[in-house]
Enzyme design. Structure first.
Site, PDB file in Angstrom:
ATOM      1  N   ASP A  61       0.850  -1.193   0.000  1.00  0.00           N
ATOM      2  CA  ASP A  61       0.000   0.000   0.000  1.00  0.00           C
ATOM      3  C   ASP A  61       0.884   1.242   0.000  1.00  0.00           C
ATOM      4  O   ASP A  61       2.026   1.209   0.445  1.00  0.00           O
ATOM      5  CB  ASP A  61      -0.969   0.005   1.181  1.00  0.00           C
ATOM      6  CG  ASP A  61      -0.365  -0.544   2.459  1.00  0.00           C
ATOM      7  OD1 ASP A  61       0.883  -0.636   2.553  1.00  0.00           O
ATOM      8  OD2 ASP A  61      -1.117  -0.891   3.379  1.00  0.00           O
ATOM      9  N   GLU A  92      -6.096   3.136   3.361  1.00  0.00           N
ATOM     10  CA  GLU A  92      -6.613   3.675   4.614  1.00  0.00           C
ATOM     11  C   GLU A  92      -8.059   4.164   4.538  1.00  0.00           C
ATOM     12  O   GLU A  92      -8.771   4.105   5.537  1.00  0.00           O
ATOM     13  CB  GLU A  92      -5.727   4.843   5.089  1.00  0.00           C
ATOM     14  CG  GLU A  92      -4.297   4.463   5.441  1.00  0.00           C
ATOM     15  CD  GLU A  92      -4.180   3.731   6.766  1.00  0.00           C
ATOM     16  OE1 GLU A  92      -5.208   3.553   7.448  1.00  0.00           O
ATOM     17  OE2 GLU A  92      -3.057   3.333   7.107  1.00  0.00           O
TER      18      GLU A  92
END
Length: 376
Positions: A69, A128
């Site tokens: 990520d 997120e």
């Protein structure tokens, strides 16, 4: 050879929130293009702010995926580091700068020779806030590059450098965002009988909803219902007509998550009905499903790391934290694991600062595992 520490520090200075990782993507593409120059078995695609790097195998039987990520958090950094965030109100407080650096280091090693099997390196945006993995999958970003097996890691501050932790079942909980708004009738504090107090009703709900975990959830399985935001009223002598609650539901299986979601909604509607009040309930889980490791692949990975010098393997219990890699693992068999970074501050803390020596350890461990998988 890639300077891992400098790369991490460069990335640490430019954190960006999900789907706004423009500088991050540009930096990554620059490094990737330099690493892949002259490698005719490599293809690169972008999807919004994400990047896919595909290494065509020489005799492919499957595609092995590695996911990292790339987004930061809306946090004001307080580390005092010389290479602290240059973006006001943004910080890599969840270690994604480490994740990206390790992925780049592993890509560099994978490029030393054409692998037998295909390899896909995914640099995924919006972990997120928007479940970027789900967005990419649903938009067809993978195409024929979709892996047959997917792997990924997450740094963990309370584990020491050199420790790797995972299990053969669930590693992360599924998470669901909850927003509830009670709508009553406002009025003067001196005349409560002429109003319908939303604050009182929301307070009843907060206490009643605790029974969901204590009375509807198997205590062996467990779940979490937490409301961290309660907003109601404007001054002391006015009865408010609305009350807003914002919380989270967490469970280790999707079936349990759906049960708890249903019960929270039912309790909210029941409390509202009892007080003759309107209520709006918004449940948003999206791609934040439980991270469920494939048992056989997890056992293989654990056995591999257990035999590696300098690695201490830990068979760890699940955590109630969330990760959108759970969505991709619901589509593709795979494994996620924790990598120790030995920080006194937790993930998402404004002073969270991992030990940088883990970068070389992470690259060595992961690249050796991917090399094994690519050669099978």
């Amino acid at each position: 050879m890639l300077d891992l520490i400098q790369t991490r520090r460069d990335l640490h200075q430019i954190p960006e929130i999900g789907l706004e990782e423009f500088k991050t993507q540009a930096y990554l593409l620059d490094v990737i293009e330099k690493l892949t120059t002259g490698k005719d078995f490599v293809q690169i695609r972008t999807w919004r702010t994400g990047i896919l790097v595909y290494l065509q195998g020489s005799q492919p039987e499957r595609t092995i995926g590695w996911r990292t990520d790339i987004d930061g958090l809306p946090i004001v950094e307080q580390t005092g580091l010389l290479f602290a965030s240059q973006h006001q109100g943004r910080m890599h407080a969840c270690g994604h700068d480490f994740h990206m650096t390790i992925a780049l280091g592993c890509l560099e090693r994978a490029l030393e020779e054409q692998p037998k099997n295909n390899l896909l390196f995914l640099f995924q945006p919006a972990e997120e806030n928007e479940a970027g993995g789900m967005l990419m999958y649903e938009d067809g970003a993978f195409g024929d590059w979709l892996p047959d097996q997917f792997y990924g890691l997450h740094v963990r501050p309370d584990l020491k450098v050199g420790q790797i932790a995972t299990n053969t079942h669930t590693l992360f909980a599924g998470t669901c965002e909850v927003k509830i708004r009670f709508k009553g009738k406002g009025g003067h504090a001196a005349f409560p009988h002429e109003a319908n107090d939303a604050l009182v009703v929301a307070s009843y709900f907060v206490t009643q909803v605790q029974s969901v975990v204590s009375r509807n959830v198997n205590p062996i399985e467990g779940a979490v219902v937490t409301f961290g935001v309660f907003q109601a009223g404007t001054t002391n002598n006015v009865i408010t007509d609305t009350a807003f609650l914002h919380g989270t539901i967490r469970a280790l299986t999707q079936d349990m998550s759906l049960l708890v979601q249903k019960r929270v909604k039912t309790v909210a509607e029941g409390v509202a009905a009892a007080f003759d009040m309107e209520v709006e309930v918004e449940l948003k889980q999206g791609g934040y499903l439980p991270v469920e490791n494939n048992p056989a692949l997890a056992r293989e990975l654990m056995d591999f790391f257990d035999e590696k010098d300098g690695i201490e393997l830990i068979d760890i219990e699940p955590a109630m934290t969330g990760e959108d890699f759970g969505y991709l693992l619901s589509k593709v068999d795979g494994v996620m694991f924790w990598l120790g970074i030995d920080s006194p501050y937790a993930l998402h803390h404004p002073q969270m600062s991992p030990k940088e020596e883990v970068l070389a350890i992470g690259v060595a461990a992961v690249s050796s595992f991917l090399k094994k998988k690519a050669a099978e």
